[in-house]
Design a protein around this motif. Structure first.
Motif, PDB file in Angstrom:
ATOM      1  N   ALA A  19       0.809  -1.221   0.000  1.00 16.81           N
ATOM      2  CA  ALA A  19       0.000   0.000   0.000  1.00 16.81           C
ATOM      3  C   ALA A  19       0.839   1.268   0.000  1.00 16.81           C
ATOM      4  O   ALA A  19       0.372   2.330  -0.431  1.00 16.81           O
ATOM      5  N   ASP A  20       2.072   1.184   0.474  1.00 18.92           N
ATOM      6  CA  ASP A  20       2.935   2.364   0.517  1.00 18.92           C
ATOM      7  C   ASP A  20       3.732   2.560  -0.771  1.00 18.92           C
ATOM      8  O   ASP A  20       4.525   3.494  -0.879  1.00 18.92           O
ATOM      9  N   GLY A  21       3.518   1.681  -1.736  1.00 13.13           N
ATOM     10  CA  GLY A  21       4.250   1.787  -2.990  1.00 13.13           C
ATOM     11  C   GLY A  21       3.688   2.868  -3.901  1.00 13.13           C
ATOM     12  O   GLY A  21       2.759   3.600  -3.548  1.00 13.13           O
ATOM     13  N   ILE A  22       4.232   2.976  -5.093  1.00 12.58           N
ATOM     14  CA  ILE A  22       3.823   4.008  -6.055  1.00 12.58           C
ATOM     15  C   ILE A  22       2.361   3.834  -6.457  1.00 12.58           C
ATOM     16  O   ILE A  22       1.930   2.732  -6.771  1.00 12.58           O
ATOM     17  N   ASN A  23       1.621   4.923  -6.430  1.00 19.02           N
ATOM     18  CA  ASN A  23       0.259   4.888  -6.969  1.00 19.02           C
ATOM     19  C   ASN A  23       0.009   6.019  -7.965  1.00 19.02           C
ATOM     20  O   ASN A  23      -1.110   6.190  -8.441  1.00 19.02           O
ATOM     21  N   ASP A  24       1.047   6.763  -8.261  1.00 16.71           N
ATOM     22  CA  ASP A  24       0.960   7.828  -9.261  1.00 16.71           C
ATOM     23  C   ASP A  24       1.579   7.315 -10.564  1.00 16.71           C
ATOM     24  O   ASP A  24       2.788   7.051 -10.616  1.00 16.71           O
ATOM     25  N   PRO A  25       0.787   7.138 -11.617  1.00 14.57           N
ATOM     26  CA  PRO A  25       1.318   6.588 -12.879  1.00 14.57           C
ATOM     27  C   PRO A  25       2.493   7.382 -13.438  1.00 14.57           C
ATOM     28  O   PRO A  25       3.348   6.812 -14.118  1.00 14.57           O
ATOM     29  N   THR A  26       2.569   8.684 -13.136  1.00 17.53           N
ATOM     30  CA  THR A  26       3.662   9.492 -13.685  1.00 17.53           C
ATOM     31  C   THR A  26       5.003   9.160 -13.028  1.00 17.53           C
ATOM     32  O   THR A  26       6.057   9.534 -13.546  1.00 17.53           O
ATOM     33  N   GLN A  27       4.975   8.466 -11.895  1.00 16.41           N
ATOM     34  CA  GLN A  27       6.204   8.114 -11.193  1.00 16.41           C
ATOM     35  C   GLN A  27       6.691   6.698 -11.517  1.00 16.41           C
ATOM     36  O   GLN A  27       7.733   6.272 -11.025  1.00 16.41           O
TER      37      GLN A  27
END
Length: 213
Positions: free
Chosen positions: A106-114
């Protein structure tokens, strides 16, 4: 990268979960509380990855339940998996020595731009996605040896050794009774499977194989 259809699905689902969470908080005297479930489709490891990612999206979102902000996954009463959808279903519910946030990254990337190729290579070892991204060849060889030497069925060995054993889920025990669900995994898992073949062979196969191994 999430597509617009997935964005719409998540937005509508979160709106519904917020309504259910509010109903559970404000309408405690009502005996028949609304029940809500998450259906996880089948399709082998591909489905497992997609369904696990969907669960991850809900875990990352926070909604109000019983007056407190909690992960949206906690609003589900049931998670129902079919075939490959049962991999994340069981891993989420019964993984040991972990938390819901860890198992779903859950703490991983969730913004596609990143999202970058380098970032995608860094998968936390405690998350279910670590098993989804590892090569299955060593597991297949181990299962082949078990089938040849001991006569064990091939595919159940692959499923257990590759997806369940690394998360501390014991073999040859009944989940839900012998193996207890992790406390912070709120939904009750429902496991389903499908098979094809002559109808007259189904009850015998179910008794001799599915119920005993």
């Amino acid at each position: 990268m999430r597509t617009p259809s997935i964005e719409i699905f998540l937005a509508l689902s979160l709106a519904l979960l917020n309504d259910v969470g509010a109903a559970k908080s404000k309408n405690r005297k009502v005996e028949e509380k609304p029940k809500i479930g998450l259906a996880l489709a089948g399709g082998s490891i591909t489905a497992a990855n997609i369904c696990g990612s969907t669960m991850r999206g809900f875990q990352q979102q926070r909604i109000m339940i019983d007056g407190e902000e909690r992960p949206a996954m906690d609003a589900f009463d049931y998670t129902s998996g079919l075939s490959g959808g049962n991999f994340p279903n069981l891993m989420y519910a019964f993984a040991t020595d972990t938390t819901s946030d860890e198992i779903l990254d859950a703490d991983g990337i969730n913004d596609p731009t990143q999202i970058t190729a380098e970032a995608l290579r860094e998968v936390p070892e405690k998350s279910m996605f670590a098993q989804f991204t590892k090569t299955i060849i060593p597991t297949v060889l181990r299962a082949m040896a078990g089938s040849f030497v001991f006569g064990w069925e091939f595919w159940p060995q692959v499923v257990y050794y590759h997806f369940l054993e690394p998360l501390g889920i014991p073999a040859h025990q009944q989940m839900g009774t012998d193996v207890k669900q992790r406390e912070d995994a709120k939904p009750t898992p429902v496991v389903e499977f499908s098979m094809t073949g002559p109808a007259e062979g189904y009850p015998d196969w179910l008794h001799e194989h599915a119920s005993r191994k």
